[in-house]
Design a protein around this motif. Sequence first.
Motif, mmCIF file in Angstrom:
data_model
loop_
_atom_site.group_PDB
_atom_site.id
_atom_site.type_symbol
_atom_site.label_atom_id
_atom_site.label_comp_id
_atom_site.label_asym_id
_atom_site.label_seq_id
_atom_site.Cartn_x
_atom_site.Cartn_y
_atom_site.Cartn_z
ATOM 1 N N ASN A 87 31.693 37.107 51.854
ATOM 2 C CA ASN A 87 31.936 37.368 50.465
ATOM 3 C C ASN A 87 31.149 37.283 49.756
ATOM 4 O O ASN A 87 30.485 38.037 48.172
ATOM 5 C CB ASN A 87 33.429 36.804 50.252
ATOM 6 C CG ASN A 87 34.571 37.291 50.772
ATOM 7 O OD1 ASN A 87 34.829 38.495 51.290
ATOM 8 N ND2 ASN A 87 35.460 36.386 50.969
ATOM 9 N N ARG A 91 29.054 40.793 47.347
ATOM 10 C CA ARG A 91 28.812 39.634 45.195
ATOM 11 C C ARG A 91 27.267 39.899 45.212
ATOM 12 O O ARG A 91 27.200 40.649 44.353
ATOM 13 C CB ARG A 91 29.473 38.574 45.263
ATOM 14 C CG ARG A 91 29.075 38.477 43.840
ATOM 15 C CD ARG A 91 30.521 38.949 43.043
ATOM 16 N NE ARG A 91 30.298 38.994 41.735
ATOM 17 C CZ ARG A 91 30.706 39.254 40.510
ATOM 18 N NH1 ARG A 91 31.125 41.107 40.510
ATOM 19 N NH2 ARG A 91 30.163 38.968 38.836
ATOM 20 N N GLN A 94 26.349 44.268 44.784
ATOM 21 C CA GLN A 94 27.045 44.250 43.479
ATOM 22 C C GLN A 94 25.454 43.936 43.416
ATOM 23 O O GLN A 94 25.658 44.989 42.270
ATOM 24 C CB GLN A 94 28.063 43.943 43.355
ATOM 25 C CG GLN A 94 29.306 44.041 43.412
ATOM 26 C CD GLN A 94 30.632 43.240 43.228
ATOM 27 O OE1 GLN A 94 31.116 42.575 43.106
ATOM 28 N NE2 GLN A 94 31.349 43.840 42.800
ATOM 29 N N LYS A 107 28.820 42.461 31.850
ATOM 30 C CA LYS A 107 29.372 42.297 32.878
ATOM 31 C C LYS A 107 31.357 41.670 32.290
ATOM 32 O O LYS A 107 30.893 40.871 31.215
ATOM 33 C CB LYS A 107 29.356 40.794 33.186
ATOM 34 C CG LYS A 107 30.291 40.192 34.327
ATOM 35 C CD LYS A 107 29.839 38.915 35.464
ATOM 36 C CE LYS A 107 30.874 38.638 35.878
ATOM 37 N NZ LYS A 107 31.997 38.525 36.242
ATOM 38 N N GLY A 109 35.386 40.718 33.048
ATOM 39 C CA GLY A 109 36.682 40.580 34.054
ATOM 40 C C GLY A 109 35.535 39.989 35.711
ATOM 41 O O GLY A 109 34.247 40.398 35.627
ATOM 42 N N GLU A 110 36.020 40.871 36.491
ATOM 43 C CA GLU A 110 34.871 41.194 37.595
ATOM 44 C C GLU A 110 34.028 42.149 38.280
ATOM 45 O O GLU A 110 33.878 42.407 39.040
ATOM 46 C CB GLU A 110 36.137 41.092 38.596
ATOM 47 C CG GLU A 110 36.488 40.287 39.023
ATOM 48 C CD GLU A 110 36.213 38.849 39.641
ATOM 49 O OE1 GLU A 110 35.289 38.656 40.098
ATOM 50 O OE2 GLU A 110 36.743 37.748 38.664
ATOM 51 N N LYS A 111 33.943 43.122 37.084
ATOM 52 C CA LYS A 111 32.768 43.912 37.359
ATOM 53 C C LYS A 111 31.913 44.472 36.327
ATOM 54 O O LYS A 111 31.025 42.881 35.478
ATOM 55 C CB LYS A 111 33.804 45.729 36.141
ATOM 56 C CG LYS A 111 35.282 46.488 37.125
ATOM 57 C CD LYS A 111 35.038 47.539 36.362
ATOM 58 C CE LYS A 111 36.292 48.273 37.444
ATOM 59 N NZ LYS A 111 36.293 49.416 36.692
ATOM 60 N N GLU A 144 37.119 46.588 29.669
ATOM 61 C CA GLU A 144 36.177 47.334 30.119
ATOM 62 C C GLU A 144 35.655 48.037 28.687
ATOM 63 O O GLU A 144 34.102 48.642 29.279
ATOM 64 C CB GLU A 144 37.159 47.864 31.269
ATOM 65 C CG GLU A 144 37.476 46.535 32.266
ATOM 66 C CD GLU A 144 37.004 47.373 33.561
ATOM 67 O OE1 GLU A 144 38.189 46.431 34.314
ATOM 68 O OE2 GLU A 144 38.014 48.664 33.723
ATOM 69 N N GLU A 221 29.345 51.364 37.871
ATOM 70 C CA GLU A 221 30.367 50.166 38.152
ATOM 71 C C GLU A 221 29.975 49.249 39.336
ATOM 72 O O GLU A 221 30.095 50.352 40.277
ATOM 73 C CB GLU A 221 31.667 50.275 37.191
ATOM 74 C CG GLU A 221 32.817 51.298 38.204
ATOM 75 C CD GLU A 221 33.798 50.813 37.507
ATOM 76 O OE1 GLU A 221 34.720 50.827 38.846
ATOM 77 O OE2 GLU A 221 33.767 51.134 36.992
ATOM 78 N N TYR A 222 30.247 47.808 39.003
ATOM 79 C CA TYR A 222 30.049 47.888 40.442
ATOM 80 C C TYR A 222 30.823 46.575 40.129
ATOM 81 O O TYR A 222 31.820 45.878 40.242
ATOM 82 C CB TYR A 222 28.557 46.830 40.775
ATOM 83 C CG TYR A 222 27.303 47.841 40.725
ATOM 84 C CD1 TYR A 222 26.709 48.528 41.540
ATOM 85 C CD2 TYR A 222 27.332 48.316 39.052
ATOM 86 C CE1 TYR A 222 26.223 49.916 41.542
ATOM 87 C CE2 TYR A 222 25.757 48.939 39.201
ATOM 88 C CZ TYR A 222 25.258 50.086 39.893
ATOM 89 O OH TYR A 222 24.109 50.751 40.610
#
Length: 222
Positions: A87, A91, A94, A107, A109-111, A144, A221-222
Amino acid sequence: MLSYSSFMTAAAVALLMPCHAQNCAGAPDLPNIPGVSRLPGLGGLSRHVGGILWPYRKQELPERQWLQGQQGILSPFDAELHNVLLNLRQRLFQLEGALALNGKITKVGEKIFASNGKEVNFSSALESCEETGGALATPMNEEENKAIMSIVKQYNRYAYLGIKESDTAGQFEYMNGKPLNYTNWQQYEPNGKGTEKCVEMYTDGNWKDRKCNLYRLSICEY
């Protein structure tokens, strides 16, 4: 905005953490695979990208298939350590994709959103994002949308979004065919009625349907 040095620091942390996991007693070595380099101290697989040694994506990791076949051999603790390693590698990949663009990065959130500042048509924008392991920027909520807008404003260029017109004229959807769950259309938009099948973002964050052969800023986006 996150700087290049910030991302490299994050990448270094991601690499160091699994080293400790791999040094834990009882953690077995991964199998040798011809032609594939190993990351020092990680026991994992890697490849050279842009002169830098990077880990494979999740779907490219032969060791993932190996791990799945060892569930009866590894203890639950050992298996968990290996999963953490995989995992973390995803990351890091990315981050690699974003850094490969060598441009503006932000960046939310998770994006991670990034742009190299180049203006291309819609199909070229899709391709360039996929080549670096990402997708064309697609805002799923207001936060976003604002993050993408910040890059658009810095370059002062309109940008294509990862949204397309569906088979029904005037109705738009995500690239995977799912209906939009968030929109930020400019007043009286979309109005192309089947002649403008792509979507661009203005510097104020609003959207407008446009033709797909125009040259617009590419944001991934990643």
